[in-house]
Structures are given as C-alpha cells and as structure tokens.
Design a protein around this motif. Sequence first.
Motif, PDB file in Angstrom:
ATOM      1  N   GLN A   1       0.814  -1.213   0.000  1.00  0.00           N
ATOM      2  CA  GLN A   1       0.000   0.000   0.000  1.00  0.00           C
ATOM      3  C   GLN A   1       0.849   1.265   0.000  1.00  0.00           C
ATOM      4  O   GLN A   1       0.533   2.228  -0.697  1.00  0.00           O
ATOM      5  CB  GLN A   1      -0.938  -0.004   1.220  1.00  0.00           C
ATOM      6  N   VAL A   2       1.934   1.278   0.769  1.00  0.00           N
ATOM      7  CA  VAL A   2       2.780   2.468   0.870  1.00  0.00           C
ATOM      8  C   VAL A   2       3.742   2.582  -0.303  1.00  0.00           C
ATOM      9  O   VAL A   2       3.899   3.659  -0.895  1.00  0.00           O
ATOM     10  CB  VAL A   2       3.564   2.459   2.206  1.00  0.00           C
ATOM     11  N   ASN A   3       4.393   1.483  -0.660  1.00  0.00           N
ATOM     12  CA  ASN A   3       5.482   1.525  -1.653  1.00  0.00           C
ATOM     13  C   ASN A   3       5.009   1.492  -3.094  1.00  0.00           C
ATOM     14  O   ASN A   3       5.798   1.786  -3.998  1.00  0.00           O
ATOM     15  CB  ASN A   3       6.449   0.369  -1.411  1.00  0.00           C
ATOM     16  N   VAL A   4       3.755   1.115  -3.309  1.00  0.00           N
ATOM     17  CA  VAL A   4       3.256   1.049  -4.689  1.00  0.00           C
ATOM     18  C   VAL A   4       1.977   1.872  -4.848  1.00  0.00           C
ATOM     19  O   VAL A   4       1.947   2.856  -5.594  1.00  0.00           O
ATOM     20  CB  VAL A   4       2.998  -0.416  -5.111  1.00  0.00           C
ATOM     21  N   VAL A   5       0.933   1.494  -4.131  1.00  0.00           N
ATOM     22  CA  VAL A   5      -0.377   2.125  -4.320  1.00  0.00           C
ATOM     23  C   VAL A   5      -0.330   3.613  -3.982  1.00  0.00           C
ATOM     24  O   VAL A   5      -0.793   4.460  -4.764  1.00  0.00           O
ATOM     25  CB  VAL A   5      -1.445   1.405  -3.459  1.00  0.00           C
TER      26      VAL A   5
ATOM     27  N   LYS B   1       1.537   5.869  -6.575  1.00  0.00           N
ATOM     28  CA  LYS B   1       0.766   6.174  -7.775  1.00  0.00           C
ATOM     29  C   LYS B   1      -0.337   7.195  -7.472  1.00  0.00           C
ATOM     30  O   LYS B   1      -0.618   8.078  -8.309  1.00  0.00           O
ATOM     31  CB  LYS B   1       0.188   4.889  -8.363  1.00  0.00           C
ATOM     32  N   ARG B   2      -0.944   7.084  -6.290  1.00  0.00           N
ATOM     33  CA  ARG B   2      -1.989   8.047  -5.933  1.00  0.00           C
ATOM     34  C   ARG B   2      -1.396   9.436  -5.723  1.00  0.00           C
ATOM     35  O   ARG B   2      -1.971  10.437  -6.152  1.00  0.00           O
ATOM     36  CB  ARG B   2      -2.717   7.588  -4.665  1.00  0.00           C
TER      37      ARG B   2
ATOM     38  N   GLU C   1       6.581   0.076 -12.842  1.00  0.00           N
ATOM     39  CA  GLU C   1       5.361   0.802 -13.188  1.00  0.00           C
ATOM     40  C   GLU C   1       5.642   2.280 -13.458  1.00  0.00           C
ATOM     41  O   GLU C   1       4.984   2.890 -14.310  1.00  0.00           O
ATOM     42  CB  GLU C   1       4.325   0.631 -12.078  1.00  0.00           C
ATOM     43  N   LEU C   2       6.612   2.846 -12.756  1.00  0.00           N
ATOM     44  CA  LEU C   2       6.947   4.253 -12.996  1.00  0.00           C
ATOM     45  C   LEU C   2       7.526   4.464 -14.390  1.00  0.00           C
ATOM     46  O   LEU C   2       7.356   5.538 -14.982  1.00  0.00           O
ATOM     47  CB  LEU C   2       7.938   4.744 -11.944  1.00  0.00           C
ATOM     48  N   GLU C   3       8.210   3.464 -14.920  1.00  0.00           N
ATOM     49  CA  GLU C   3       8.768   3.578 -16.270  1.00  0.00           C
ATOM     50  C   GLU C   3       7.668   3.823 -17.307  1.00  0.00           C
ATOM     51  O   GLU C   3       7.925   4.401 -18.365  1.00  0.00           O
ATOM     52  CB  GLU C   3       9.543   2.310 -16.627  1.00  0.00           C
ATOM     53  N   GLN C   4       6.441   3.395 -17.000  1.00  0.00           N
ATOM     54  CA  GLN C   4       5.326   3.548 -17.936  1.00  0.00           C
ATOM     55  C   GLN C   4       4.380   4.678 -17.535  1.00  0.00           C
ATOM     56  O   GLN C   4       3.344   4.870 -18.152  1.00  0.00           O
ATOM     57  CB  GLN C   4       4.533   2.231 -18.000  1.00  0.00           C
ATOM     58  N   HIS C   5       4.729   5.419 -16.501  1.00  0.00           N
ATOM     59  CA  HIS C   5       3.838   6.462 -15.973  1.00  0.00           C
ATOM     60  C   HIS C   5       3.842   7.692 -16.879  1.00  0.00           C
ATOM     61  O   HIS C   5       4.861   8.014 -17.500  1.00  0.00           O
ATOM     62  CB  HIS C   5       4.281   6.856 -14.561  1.00  0.00           C
TER      63      HIS C   5
END
Length: 330
Positions: free
Chosen positions: A88-92, A95-96, A145-149
């Motif tokens: 939740q902290v390191n990914v979700v 992105k939020r 996921e950040l590479e595609q953000h």
Amino acid sequence: MPARILITGASGCVGQYTAAWLLQNSDADLLLWLRDPSKLTAIQANNPRVRLLVGDLRETDRFASDLATVTRVIHTATAWGDPERAQQVNVVAVKRLLALLNPNLVEQITYFSTASILDRHLQPLPEALAYGTEYIQTKAQCLRELEQHPLAEKIVAVFPTLVFGGRVDGTSPFPTSYLTEGLAEASKWLWLARFLRADASFHFIHAADIAAICGHLATTPHARNSEPGQGAVRRIVMGQPVISVNEAVATLCRWRGVARTPGVPLWPWLIETLIKILPIEVNAWDRFSIKQRHFIHNPVTQPERFGGTSHASDLEAVLQDSGLPHRGGV
C-alpha cells in the motif's frame, strides 16, 4: 516565486538531512509530510518556510489541495516488515500521490528506491521480484510501473546504497540510520570477524551526501533523461567508490583497536556452518545476496559529480562522524 518542494518521510534520517540542506542552500518553501512531528529533531517546525503535513502516506487524499501546488517532490517515505502495508505504501500510495500532482506545475519527482534492485549496469535485477523481501519486491514493482507512468520523464529514481547518518551516541540532531546504529553491534563481533576473509564488496553513502545530491537535483532545471541504457526515468545510484568487506572489517578493527589475523577464507561450507551455529535468520533474498557477494554499480554518484564535496568519502570519515568510540589502531 520560490520552489515549493514536498518531502515525504520528512522525519526520517534522509528526509531531515535533505530538508536541512534545502533550508540552508535554497529559498524553497518546504512541505514536510510525516506521521509524528515529535520526531522532527533537526528542523524547526515553526520556520516560516516550513509547512507540516501530518498523516500516513496511505491518507494521500487528505492533502490533495497541497499536492496540487508543489513544483518538486522528494519522495523518501517507505515501508517494510508487513507485506500488505509495504504494498500500500510503496506502490499504491506512490501512484496516488503522482495522480494528485498538477502535471502542468510539477517539474520534477525524485523517487527513492534501493540499489539492491539493480545490477551493476543499473538494470533491474529479475531476482528482486523473484526472491526479494516485501520491501525489495515492492520497490522493484514500483520502478517497473513508474517507467510507464505519464510523468516518467519528470521522474529521477535515486538508489541509495548502504546509508550512514546520525550518531551512535544520540548526540546528533539528525536521526540515526539503521546502518550507523548497527556499528556498535558490529563492533561486538570483531573478535570473530578479524579471523575471517570474505570475497565481497559494496558501496555506501552518508545521508548528508544523499541530501546534497537531492538538493542539487531539486534546485537546478530538470531535463529529460539522457543517461545511456535507461528509459524515461533517470536512474542515479548514490554511493562512494566500492570497498571490499575485508577493507571494511580492517578499518573497523583499526578504529576499535582490534588486531587482525591472516584470516580464514569464508568458503561456502563455512558460511553455511556459521548460519547454523550463530543466531542468524536467512531468507531467500539473503541467500541470493550471499551468492551474489559483489553489489557493485557503475556509475555510482557522489556530490562531486555535481560540483560538491562529500561529507564522508571513506569509511574512516563515516566512523569519525558516527561517534563510535575510537580506541586507536593496531
């Protein structure tokens, strides 16, 4: 107008060193996101350039109006130990947070990961997702996921190596990093380590030098990534030149006045024996690390790359800064 810089994890070791650097070396206004204001020991909370955002990173929407006003982000906050919280902290939450930034206003996002998820050429390690702890796995997943953000071209991913900071005696205004805290415990094992030799090497960096690098990034114009072999997200591994485990043990022995012996090589069978007889818990990632041995990266970045001077360029400077009692060389 002065830059408006958000620092998450602002009460942590790296967060406070970075906030202090920016207050001293820039005119930026700082939004410090932290859970416990009482842990802010190196920064004056009533500084007119400081605004505190008190809350958990998973409560991102509480600060939506503030996030929409920032021009730079330095995201140091992280979680480990609990797999669900780490996700939740390191990914979700990351992105939020990015979703709540104003894409027309934000100029740069400095995102903290860990050098453990990269190989020596700064490419993602497949083993990080396969064998990593919940912390390692979520950091590897988030980078992918950040590479595609949509904001990827504005992201600088920084990868600290082993981080020193603060003092073992608690006299520094800055929090003590886990590695610096571990120096006192490591000293207790020198009676054994002085007899052993290990074919392994690593990088380290002081939190003050991390702050200098991040401060430079946050106060200079952002440009699209031009680093060879990388995608839209720029990758910077932060560390001093590589040092061998044997050199590190020898330096610590000299500092503590412990005599070294010719030593016995740590053969694989000996490592397995030590794991069994010593109070050590070993997981799949630990075993991969033992097999890998050399956590080396090229290039690694110090403040000198950007015209600065390292606070602690070698291990002896780290020990001097740490407050670990010096008992003379042998």
